[in-house]
Write a protein that holds these residues in place. Sequence first.
Motif, PDB file in Angstrom:
ATOM      1  N   GLY A  12      -4.248  17.401   3.010  1.00  0.00           N
ATOM      2  CA  GLY A  12      -3.924  16.280   1.719  1.00  0.00           C
ATOM      3  C   GLY A  12      -2.488  16.201   1.618  1.00  0.00           C
ATOM      4  O   GLY A  12      -1.682  17.075   1.681  1.00  0.00           O
ATOM      5  N   CYS A  13      -1.729  15.082   1.569  1.00  0.00           N
ATOM      6  CA  CYS A  13      -0.314  14.841   1.477  1.00  0.00           C
ATOM      7  C   CYS A  13       0.183  15.309   0.497  1.00  0.00           C
ATOM      8  O   CYS A  13       1.322  15.926   0.653  1.00  0.00           O
ATOM      9  N   PHE A  14      -0.309  15.446  -0.618  1.00  0.00           N
ATOM     10  CA  PHE A  14       0.417  15.836  -2.027  1.00  0.00           C
ATOM     11  C   PHE A  14       0.253  17.666  -1.820  1.00  0.00           C
ATOM     12  O   PHE A  14       1.395  17.982  -1.868  1.00  0.00           O
ATOM     13  N   GLY A  47       2.723  18.854   0.873  1.00  0.00           N
ATOM     14  CA  GLY A  47       4.161  18.378   1.105  1.00  0.00           C
ATOM     15  C   GLY A  47       4.245  17.462   2.052  1.00  0.00           C
ATOM     16  O   GLY A  47       5.420  17.797   2.857  1.00  0.00           O
ATOM     17  N   HIS A  48       3.671  16.606   2.286  1.00  0.00           N
ATOM     18  CA  HIS A  48       3.814  15.572   3.275  1.00  0.00           C
ATOM     19  C   HIS A  48       4.931  14.685   2.949  1.00  0.00           C
ATOM     20  O   HIS A  48       5.225  14.323   1.957  1.00  0.00           O
ATOM     21  N   ASN A  49       5.898  14.323   4.044  1.00  0.00           N
ATOM     22  CA  ASN A  49       6.955  13.545   3.872  1.00  0.00           C
ATOM     23  C   ASN A  49       6.521  11.916   3.978  1.00  0.00           C
ATOM     24  O   ASN A  49       6.717  11.365   4.826  1.00  0.00           O
ATOM     25  N   CYS A  50       5.792  11.618   2.906  1.00  0.00           N
ATOM     26  CA  CYS A  50       5.222  10.218   2.688  1.00  0.00           C
ATOM     27  C   CYS A  50       5.231   9.966   1.315  1.00  0.00           C
ATOM     28  O   CYS A  50       4.852  10.781   0.584  1.00  0.00           O
ATOM     29  N   PRO A  51       4.793   8.601   0.974  1.00  0.00           N
ATOM     30  CA  PRO A  51       4.725   8.347  -0.406  1.00  0.00           C
ATOM     31  C   PRO A  51       3.645   9.042  -1.103  1.00  0.00           C
ATOM     32  O   PRO A  51       3.816   9.396  -2.106  1.00  0.00           O
ATOM     33  N   ILE A  80      -3.614  16.890  10.943  1.00  0.00           N
ATOM     34  CA  ILE A  80      -3.653  15.459  10.654  1.00  0.00           C
ATOM     35  C   ILE A  80      -3.630  15.296   9.038  1.00  0.00           C
ATOM     36  O   ILE A  80      -4.323  16.156   8.252  1.00  0.00           O
ATOM     37  N   TRP A  81      -2.665  14.393   8.684  1.00  0.00           N
ATOM     38  CA  TRP A  81      -2.482  14.097   7.203  1.00  0.00           C
ATOM     39  C   TRP A  81      -3.507  13.039   6.696  1.00  0.00           C
ATOM     40  O   TRP A  81      -3.893  12.069   7.561  1.00  0.00           O
ATOM     41  N   GLN A  82      -3.753  13.077   5.495  1.00  0.00           N
ATOM     42  CA  GLN A  82      -4.802  12.186   4.904  1.00  0.00           C
ATOM     43  C   GLN A  82      -4.075  10.645   4.953  1.00  0.00           C
ATOM     44  O   GLN A  82      -5.037   9.995   5.221  1.00  0.00           O
ATOM     45  N   CYS A  83      -2.926  10.803   5.166  1.00  0.00           N
ATOM     46  CA  CYS A  83      -2.342   9.385   5.272  1.00  0.00           C
ATOM     47  C   CYS A  83      -2.493   8.522   6.594  1.00  0.00           C
ATOM     48  O   CYS A  83      -2.704   7.439   6.902  1.00  0.00           O
ATOM     49  N   GLU A  84      -2.753   9.332   7.416  1.00  0.00           N
ATOM     50  CA  GLU A  84      -3.309   9.086   8.752  1.00  0.00           C
ATOM     51  C   GLU A  84      -4.612   8.737   9.106  1.00  0.00           C
ATOM     52  O   GLU A  84      -5.117   8.386  10.109  1.00  0.00           O
TER      53      GLU A  84
HETATM   54 ZN    ZN Z   1       1.062  11.797   4.233  1.00  0.00          ZN
END
Ligand code: ZN
Length: 149
Positions: A65-67, A70-74, A114-118
Amino acid sequence: MADIFTKKKRSEIMSKISGKETKPEILVRKFLFANGFRYRKNDKRYPGKPDIVLPKYKTVIFVHGCFWHGHNCPAGKLPETRKEFWKNKIQGNIERDNKNKIELEKKGWRVITIWQCELKNKKIQEKTLINLTNTLHNNVSYVKPSLKP
Ligand SMILES: [Zn+2]
């Protein structure tokens, strides 16, 4: 800018996002299974309990999960309230993720994140998952698919 949610509501939302079997993991598993890959899930014997373990390919997959990771995405942006609290929490998660990755690689595993935003819409999902199967079949390192349409 104030958070649009109360502290309690924000925590509820965050705990939902971090559910044990969040949708993105299921999506990746279903795709792999349909493409003939066999795997173990959330195997506790491996550092970080990877979402997917593919022994035949000596590969583990984390679906993050991006949150929380700490993924560098919105979607990885910190909430405006209690920023310091979230920052410390998520920094801790990032450090743990890195430690697990290093441990796994030392043991000869290829680690794919694999990131959630992907996986956020059909078009991006398709790119990400096709890229993943190519990586597994050809035994090459996982290259992030371009998220631009
Ligand atoms: Zn992300």
